[in-house]
Write an enzyme that holds these catalytic residues in place. Structure first.
Site, PDB file in Angstrom:
ATOM      1  N   ARG A   1       6.072   4.427  -8.848  1.00 37.49           N
ATOM      2  CA  ARG A   1       4.640   4.296  -8.844  1.00 37.49           C
ATOM      3  C   ARG A   1       4.118   5.596  -8.695  1.00 37.49           C
ATOM      4  NH1 ARG A   1       1.943   0.178  -6.576  1.00 37.49           N
ATOM      5  NH2 ARG A   1       0.094   0.547  -5.058  1.00 37.49           N
ATOM      6  N   LYS A  10      -0.374  -6.041  -0.952  1.00 33.28           N
ATOM      7  CA  LYS A  10      -0.490  -6.346   0.587  1.00 33.28           C
ATOM      8  C   LYS A  10      -1.690  -7.013   0.870  1.00 33.28           C
ATOM      9  CE  LYS A  10       1.320  -1.175   1.310  1.00 33.28           C
ATOM     10  NZ  LYS A  10       1.044   0.030   1.782  1.00 33.28           N
ATOM     11  N   TYR A  19      -3.115  12.061  -5.299  1.00 34.50           N
ATOM     12  CA  TYR A  19      -2.543  12.436  -6.723  1.00 34.50           C
ATOM     13  C   TYR A  19      -3.187  13.527  -7.085  1.00 34.50           C
ATOM     14  CZ  TYR A  19       0.315   8.218  -6.130  1.00 34.50           C
ATOM     15  OH  TYR A  19       0.990   7.020  -5.749  1.00 34.50           O
ATOM     16  N   HIS A  64       9.868   3.507  -4.813  1.00 37.26           N
ATOM     17  CA  HIS A  64       8.320   3.993  -4.872  1.00 37.26           C
ATOM     18  C   HIS A  64       8.279   5.226  -5.685  1.00 37.26           C
ATOM     19  CE1 HIS A  64       5.015   2.337  -2.613  1.00 37.26           C
ATOM     20  NE2 HIS A  64       4.477   3.632  -2.466  1.00 37.26           N
TER      21      HIS A  64
END
Length: 311
Positions: A259, A185, A291, A256
């Site tokens: 990931r 990004k 997470y 995603h």
């Protein structure tokens, strides 16, 4: 003797001209990733049509009420993440208009904030067993199978985003050093180690599966026109089709989840949040903290004993 055929010239709406000028600014002046430009411009095109229709675009006439009314009109029909993306694009465009001198007021400050709660849900991650089952289901005897297998390995072993895989180029792979350069990004480059299994899968595709093409993209479409993927949606479709063929009931159908799965596995093996953030290319520690909510085994050690004991 044959009269020249008169072709009607299509009039390009002023809103479209303004939106394309903004897109060029994002690419040339801001050096933003292609996916970012693709995501921002449609919202700006809608905003200009909402304010000016097909008539002349006069940005100096814009007022805060125009900005607020557009967000109120569009946001209810969008998913939360899309609504946040819309307001981000709108602020970017209004700062661009002020930079050009078309707008004197700070209209970017008038863009409403979309409600967002930090870490509202647990990341939906594909399990290690489901990943192994998916990889085993790929037919690597075919060219398409070799390509799909290499792409899925990049997603699962390196945790790359779909757009990062789609725009990966041949020059980004340093075979001698065993590294791959990934543009994340904001155009930020990061060097990641290339695991042997992933490198072997990519090499097998390049040698025995990749069509002849002048394109420098690593992964190409299997059908004409033989070019690289247009964006992250191509990789997303590949993941969805692979999961459906394998009959895997994954948490989602998107790319995603790999990931999230990699981060969850690293956390369960004792990796720190900073290590996980470095692998995933997170710029802010807050992004990685989500997470912590998936490590149920570690959280059990923090639970207080039940009053009265266990019977």
């Amino acid at each position: 003797m044959i009269p020249v055929e008169k072709t009607a010239t299509r009039r390009v709406p002023p809103a479209e001209i303004c939106a394309q000028a903004y897109a060029e600014y994002l690419r040339d002046a801001k050096a933003l990733a292609t996916t970012t430009v693709i995501n921002y411009v449609p919202f700006i095109r809608d905003f200009l049509h909402h304010c000016f229709g097909d008539g002349r675009v006069n940005l100096s006439r814009l007022r805060a009420v125009d900005v607020v009314s557009f967000v109120q009109f569009r946001a209810p029909s969008l998913h939360l993440k899309r609504a946040k993306l819309m307001t981000t694009a709108l602020r970017s465009f209004l700062r661009y208009a002020r930079y050009r001198g078309d707008v004197t007021l700070d209209l970017a400050a008038a863009v409403p904030v979309v409600a967002n709660w930090s870490m509202p849900s647990i990341p939906r991650a594909i399990s290690a067993e489901q990943t192994r089952q998916l990889l085993a289901s790929i037919d690597r005897r075919t060219s398409v199978g070799r390509r799909d297998y290499a792409i899925l390995l990049l997603l699962a072993r390196l945790g790359l985003r779909a757009g990062e895989v789609a725009f990966l180029e041949l020059d980004d792979i340093n075979w001698g050093a065993g590294q791959v350069s990934v543009r994340g990004k904001g155009g930020q480059r990061s060097e990641l180690p290339l695991p042997a299994a992933v490198g072997e899968a990519i090499a097998a595709y390049l040698r025995h599966g990749r069509p002849h093409s002048a394109s420098r993209r690593v992964f190409l479409r299997a059908k004409a026109p033989i070019t690289g993927f247009r964006g992250q949606s191509g990789v997303g479709s590949l993941v969805r089709n692979s999961l459906q063929r394998a009959g895997i009931d994954a948490p989602t159908m998107g790319a995603h989840q790999f990931r999230h799965g990699l981060a969850t596995q690293m956390l369960s093996r004792g990796a720190s949040l900073s290590e996980i953030g470095e692998v995933l290319g997170h710029h802010h520690p807050q992004t990685t903290k989500i997470y912590t909510s998936v490590n149920i085994k570690a959280l059990r050690t923090l639970a207080l004993p039940w009053p009265g004991g266990v019977r």
